[in-house]
Design an enzyme around this catalytic site. Structure first.
Site, PDB file in Angstrom:
ATOM      1  N   ASP A  29     100.973   3.365 -67.105  1.00 37.29           N
ATOM      2  CA  ASP A  29     101.096   2.093 -67.411  1.00 37.29           C
ATOM      3  C   ASP A  29     101.699   1.868 -69.074  1.00 37.29           C
ATOM      4  O   ASP A  29     101.169   1.058 -69.760  1.00 37.29           O
ATOM      5  CB  ASP A  29      99.602   1.431 -67.530  1.00 37.29           C
ATOM      6  CG  ASP A  29      99.133   1.220 -66.031  1.00 37.29           C
ATOM      7  OD1 ASP A  29      99.865   1.757 -65.023  1.00 37.29           O
ATOM      8  OD2 ASP A  29      98.175   0.693 -65.699  1.00 37.29           O
ATOM      9  N   LYS A 134     101.011  -0.589 -59.059  1.00 37.00           N
ATOM     10  CA  LYS A 134      99.418  -0.865 -58.771  1.00 37.00           C
ATOM     11  C   LYS A 134      98.650  -1.981 -59.126  1.00 37.00           C
ATOM     12  O   LYS A 134      98.923  -2.449 -60.046  1.00 37.00           O
ATOM     13  CB  LYS A 134      98.634   0.442 -59.334  1.00 37.00           C
ATOM     14  CG  LYS A 134      98.447   0.466 -60.783  1.00 37.00           C
ATOM     15  CD  LYS A 134      98.014   1.800 -61.290  1.00 37.00           C
ATOM     16  CE  LYS A 134      97.716   1.862 -62.961  1.00 37.00           C
ATOM     17  NZ  LYS A 134      96.862   0.716 -63.312  1.00 37.00           N
ATOM     18  N   CYS A 167      92.800   2.248 -67.379  1.00 39.30           N
ATOM     19  CA  CYS A 167      93.429   2.671 -66.603  1.00 39.30           C
ATOM     20  C   CYS A 167      93.399   4.534 -66.373  1.00 39.30           C
ATOM     21  O   CYS A 167      93.729   5.029 -65.169  1.00 39.30           O
ATOM     22  CB  CYS A 167      94.749   2.056 -66.431  1.00 39.30           C
ATOM     23  SG  CYS A 167      94.747   0.388 -66.038  1.00 39.30           S
TER      24      CYS A 167
HETATM   25  N1  TIU Z   1      96.337   0.043 -68.149  1.00 34.19           N
HETATM   26  C1  TIU Z   1      95.264  -0.380 -68.289  1.00 34.19           C
HETATM   27  O1  TIU Z   1      94.503   0.375 -69.104  1.00 34.19           O
HETATM   28  N2  TIU Z   1      94.906  -1.913 -68.063  1.00 34.19           N
HETATM   29  C2  TIU Z   1      94.182  -2.839 -68.629  1.00 34.19           C
HETATM   30  O2  TIU Z   1      93.675  -3.739 -68.581  1.00 34.19           O
HETATM   31  N3  TIU Z   1      93.559  -1.895 -69.893  1.00 34.19           N
HETATM   32  C3  TIU Z   1      92.840  -2.543 -70.747  1.00 34.19           C
HETATM   33  O3  TIU Z   1      92.535  -1.907 -71.813  1.00 34.19           O
HETATM   34  N4  TIU Z   1      92.797  -3.967 -70.976  1.00 34.19           N
END
Ligand code: TIU
Length: 225
Positions: A29, A134, A167
């Site tokens: 991400d 995802k 994530c």
């Molecule tokens: N990619 C991921 O970690 N999604 C989140 O929403 N992370 C946060 O820390 N909010």
């Protein structure tokens, strides 16, 4: 790279026996929505500049991994433009004025196909590198990641990206339950919260490596090069 080669990486709680031909670099991400102003991360109330320290170490590791011809996989968190895969519980969580799917300066927040949803230019995938879209925090849930890893003969993962406690942690836990050994370089993962960065990594390596191993990218580069 020689398919039977094993490299010993200094790590915690103990050395990680890296089999490069069976190991994928899984970058979680690294999207504009999390790292740049005006996206999902900022919508949640976070200081997105806190994640940018992870970019350069990821660039170096990615370049070395690509130079050896090893497997790279990227993930992106986000939803279909019709939001049919967005649970109402996730949409309204946080009681923010703007929600997933609303218009923002980088397009609709956390929606596939919008510029904010895409991976930052510094770590942009090559056409040959699978990108896993995802809908959740974990990279295995509701995706074909496990099938791709099985088809490519992968049984180890180097997991990097953002955020450490959300994530990255969720994906490491999912991977661990599916039988993958996960190595997390601490400088290649980032959190909006310093305390969660520390604890997110401690949780992985505690109890004899309950979910995996933690190292530093330099230790991987040292043996790889
Ligand atoms: N990619 C991921 O970690 N999604 C989140 O929403 N992370 C946060 O820390 N909010």
């Amino acid at each position: 790279m020689n398919t039977s080669l094993t490299l010993t990486i200094e790590a915690e709680p103990y050395a990680f026996e890296l089999e490069p031909a069976k190991c994928a670099l899984l970058i979680i991400d690294m999207q504009r929505d999390f790292l740049e102003p005006g996206g999902f991360g900022e919508m949640l109330g976070n200081d997105v500049s806190r994640l940018r320290g992870a970019i350069q170490p990821n660039q170096k590791l990615l370049a070395a991994w690509r130079a050896k011809g090893l497997q790279v996989i990227h993930t992106r968190e986000g939803h279909r433009p019709d939001l049919a895969d967005l649970p109402e519980a996730k949409r309204i969580r946080g009681r923010s004025k703007t929600c997933i799917g609303d218009a923002g300066p980088m397009g609709r927040i956390l929606v596939r196909g919008e510029s904010g949803h895409d991976i930052i230019p510094e770590l942009y995938p090559l056409p040959s590198e699978p990108v896993i879209d995802k809908p959740g925090k974990g990279a295995f849930w509701a995706t074909d990641l496990h099938a791709i890893l099985q088809n490519r003969g992968i049984r180890q993962l180097i997991v990097t990206g953002v955020t450490t406690e959300v994530c990255v942690n969720t994906t490491v836990r999912e991977a661990n339950d599916r039988g993958y050994d996960c190595l997390v370089p601490d400088d290649c993962v980032g959190s909006y919260f310093p305390e969660f960065q520390e604890m997110g990594l401690k949780m992985i390596k505690a109890q004899g490596g309950i979910f995996g191993w933690v190292t530093n990218s330099q230790k991987i580069l040292d043996v790889l090069n």
